[in-house]
Design a protein around this motif. Structure first.
Motif, mmCIF file in Angstrom:
data_model
loop_
_atom_site.group_PDB
_atom_site.id
_atom_site.type_symbol
_atom_site.label_atom_id
_atom_site.label_comp_id
_atom_site.label_asym_id
_atom_site.label_seq_id
_atom_site.Cartn_x
_atom_site.Cartn_y
_atom_site.Cartn_z
ATOM 1 N N THR A 42 0.837 -1.208 0.000
ATOM 2 C CA THR A 42 0.000 0.000 0.000
ATOM 3 C C THR A 42 0.867 1.251 0.000
ATOM 4 O O THR A 42 0.600 2.219 -0.709
ATOM 5 C CB THR A 42 -0.906 0.010 1.257
ATOM 6 O OG1 THR A 42 -1.645 -1.209 1.282
ATOM 7 C CG2 THR A 42 -1.860 1.175 1.248
ATOM 8 N N ARG A 43 1.913 1.181 0.805
ATOM 9 C CA ARG A 43 2.809 2.322 0.889
ATOM 10 C C ARG A 43 3.530 2.560 -0.448
ATOM 11 O O ARG A 43 3.655 3.696 -0.907
ATOM 12 C CB ARG A 43 3.830 2.075 1.998
ATOM 13 C CG ARG A 43 4.677 3.270 2.297
ATOM 14 C CD ARG A 43 5.525 3.002 3.522
ATOM 15 N NE ARG A 43 6.315 4.175 3.830
ATOM 16 C CZ ARG A 43 6.479 4.667 5.050
ATOM 17 N NH1 ARG A 43 5.911 4.103 6.070
ATOM 18 N NH2 ARG A 43 7.209 5.738 5.249
ATOM 19 N N PHE A 46 1.180 4.124 -2.890
ATOM 20 C CA PHE A 46 1.007 5.554 -2.587
ATOM 21 C C PHE A 46 2.156 6.371 -3.176
ATOM 22 O O PHE A 46 1.942 7.372 -3.853
ATOM 23 C CB PHE A 46 0.945 5.740 -1.066
ATOM 24 C CG PHE A 46 0.841 7.187 -0.629
ATOM 25 C CD1 PHE A 46 -0.399 7.807 -0.545
ATOM 26 C CD2 PHE A 46 1.980 7.911 -0.290
ATOM 27 C CE1 PHE A 46 -0.501 9.142 -0.141
ATOM 28 C CE2 PHE A 46 1.884 9.241 0.107
ATOM 29 C CZ PHE A 46 0.640 9.857 0.185
ATOM 30 N N GLU A 47 3.381 5.918 -2.929
ATOM 31 C CA GLU A 47 4.553 6.645 -3.433
ATOM 32 C C GLU A 47 4.566 6.657 -4.962
ATOM 33 O O GLU A 47 4.932 7.658 -5.578
ATOM 34 C CB GLU A 47 5.850 6.027 -2.907
ATOM 35 C CG GLU A 47 6.035 6.111 -1.392
ATOM 36 C CD GLU A 47 6.235 7.540 -0.865
ATOM 37 O OE1 GLU A 47 6.486 8.456 -1.668
ATOM 38 O OE2 GLU A 47 6.117 7.731 0.357
ATOM 39 N N GLN A 49 1.982 6.540 -7.005
ATOM 40 C CA GLN A 49 0.962 7.454 -7.527
ATOM 41 C C GLN A 49 1.358 8.906 -7.319
ATOM 42 O O GLN A 49 1.137 9.755 -8.177
ATOM 43 C CB GLN A 49 -0.386 7.196 -6.851
ATOM 44 C CG GLN A 49 -1.039 5.919 -7.302
ATOM 45 C CD GLN A 49 -2.461 5.798 -6.774
ATOM 46 O OE1 GLN A 49 -3.239 6.742 -6.813
ATOM 47 N NE2 GLN A 49 -2.803 4.640 -6.254
ATOM 48 N N LEU A 50 1.948 9.172 -6.157
ATOM 49 C CA LEU A 50 2.395 10.530 -5.886
ATOM 50 C C LEU A 50 3.459 10.942 -6.895
ATOM 51 O O LEU A 50 3.439 12.042 -7.460
ATOM 52 C CB LEU A 50 2.954 10.619 -4.455
ATOM 53 C CG LEU A 50 3.400 12.006 -4.006
ATOM 54 C CD1 LEU A 50 2.240 12.994 -4.018
ATOM 55 C CD2 LEU A 50 4.012 11.953 -2.607
ATOM 56 N N PHE B 107 2.779 9.681 3.535
ATOM 57 C CA PHE B 107 2.001 8.455 3.767
ATOM 58 C C PHE B 107 1.768 8.234 5.254
ATOM 59 O O PHE B 107 0.653 7.949 5.689
ATOM 60 C CB PHE B 107 2.730 7.260 3.157
ATOM 61 C CG PHE B 107 2.016 5.959 3.341
ATOM 62 C CD1 PHE B 107 0.982 5.603 2.489
ATOM 63 C CD2 PHE B 107 2.375 5.093 4.364
ATOM 64 C CE1 PHE B 107 0.314 4.401 2.654
ATOM 65 C CE2 PHE B 107 1.705 3.895 4.532
ATOM 66 C CZ PHE B 107 0.683 3.538 3.686
ATOM 67 N N LEU B 126 -4.598 11.540 -2.228
ATOM 68 C CA LEU B 126 -4.042 11.543 -3.584
ATOM 69 C C LEU B 126 -5.074 12.036 -4.594
ATOM 70 O O LEU B 126 -4.760 12.830 -5.484
ATOM 71 C CB LEU B 126 -3.602 10.131 -3.980
ATOM 72 C CG LEU B 126 -2.263 9.648 -3.425
ATOM 73 C CD1 LEU B 126 -2.057 8.186 -3.786
ATOM 74 C CD2 LEU B 126 -1.109 10.482 -3.950
#
Lengths: 77, 207
Positions: A42-43, A46-47, A49-50, B107, B126
């Motif tokens: 998940t982390r 997130f990274e 997509q960012l 995060f 996001l």
């Protein structure tokens, strides 16, 4: 041959992993870990997509003025 | 027949090839120049100056397949030499030790492992981050950090390529990238908190 690594190790190396800067062995270990660990996966997601949002701002429609200027410039090349 | 075309783009008329590549890459070159200069007029001038330089040494480009990164590196170097003309030591920016800052993670600010059934706060954040938010956060980074973030995240340069382009050691690229990303994420977190689009699990704390 991958050895088990801990979440802390993954977090530590996550950005280098996403940059494809790790040696193949370590990269494989992280990839393997993330196939089984939802928290790390998940982390990483997130990274990722960012990062893609950051990459998007490096593209902006060039003004017509610049496009014309470049064409005129290249005429003279 | 695609084959002959590919051959001609690899070896054909330099001027036509150059013009076609510039046409194709112009939005990326301009977008990148805009994030470097943070001013639309300066960005246009930078692109024009860089492409003039690129054309002047186009015959030194060994392999046209690397045109993209090659022209990007010329853009970066043109920007940096422009900075040097205006200020004495633009690249002297050191990275002071600050482990807490380097470990800042957006995060971690939004992730709520025990509240998963309430939704997915990091995904919500996001989804709500606008291009404008990212631009503002990136534009706020000091030059040295912003450049490395742009090189690696936007143009996909390897650390080694970034180091070579900036003429700095690999370790400098790593430390600037770490710090640049941390500053970027912290800026995004602050903006998100102010706009109320992110709720901190700890109730608005800002490390």
């Amino acid at each position: 041959m991958t050895r088990d690594i801990r979440c802390e190790d993954v977090i530590e190396k996550l950005l280098e992993f996403l940059d494809r800067e790790l040696d193949p062995q370590t990269e494989a270990e992280l990839a393997h870990h993330m196939e089984h660990c939802r928290a790390c996966f998940t982390r990483a997601e997130f990274e990722r997509q960012l990062r893609s949002k950051v990459a998007d701002v490096g593209q902006s429609e060039a003004p017509d003025r610049l496009r014309l200027r470049m064409r005129a410039l290249m005429e003279r090349f | 027949m695609p084959e002959p075309r590919r051959v001609s783009s690899a070896t054909g008329c330099p001027k036509r090839y150059f013009a076609a590549e510039v046409e194709r890459l112009l939005d990326r070159l301009y977008g990148t120049a805009l994030r470097m200069t943070r001013d639309s007029n300066d960005a246009e001038d930078l692109v024009a100056e860089a492409l003039t330089k690129a054309w002047a040494k186009f015959d030194t480009l060994q392999d046209r397949r690397s045109f993209e990164k090659w022209v990007f590196r010329i853009l970066v170097n043109t920007y940096i030499s422009g900075l040097r003309r205006r200020q004495a030591r633009p690249e002297e920016q050191g990275v002071e030790d600050d482990d807490a800052l380097d470990r800042f993670s957006l995060f971690e600010q939004v992730h709520q492992p025990f509240l998963l059934w309430w939704g997915n706060p990091e995904q919500q954040l996001l989804d709500k981050l606008l291009r404008e938010d990212i631009e503002r956060a990136l534009d706020a980074l000091p030059d040295g950090f912003r450049m490395v973030v742009i090189m690696v995240e936007v143009w996909g340069l390897s650390y080694a390529e970034a180091a070579e382009t900036l003429n700095v050691p690999l370790g400098t690229v790593r430390s600037r990238l770490n710090r640049g990303r941390a500053l970027l994420q912290r800026a995004l977190w602050r903006q998100a908190s102010q706009l109320g689009i992110a709720a901190s699990p700890s109730g608005g704390g800002d490390k």
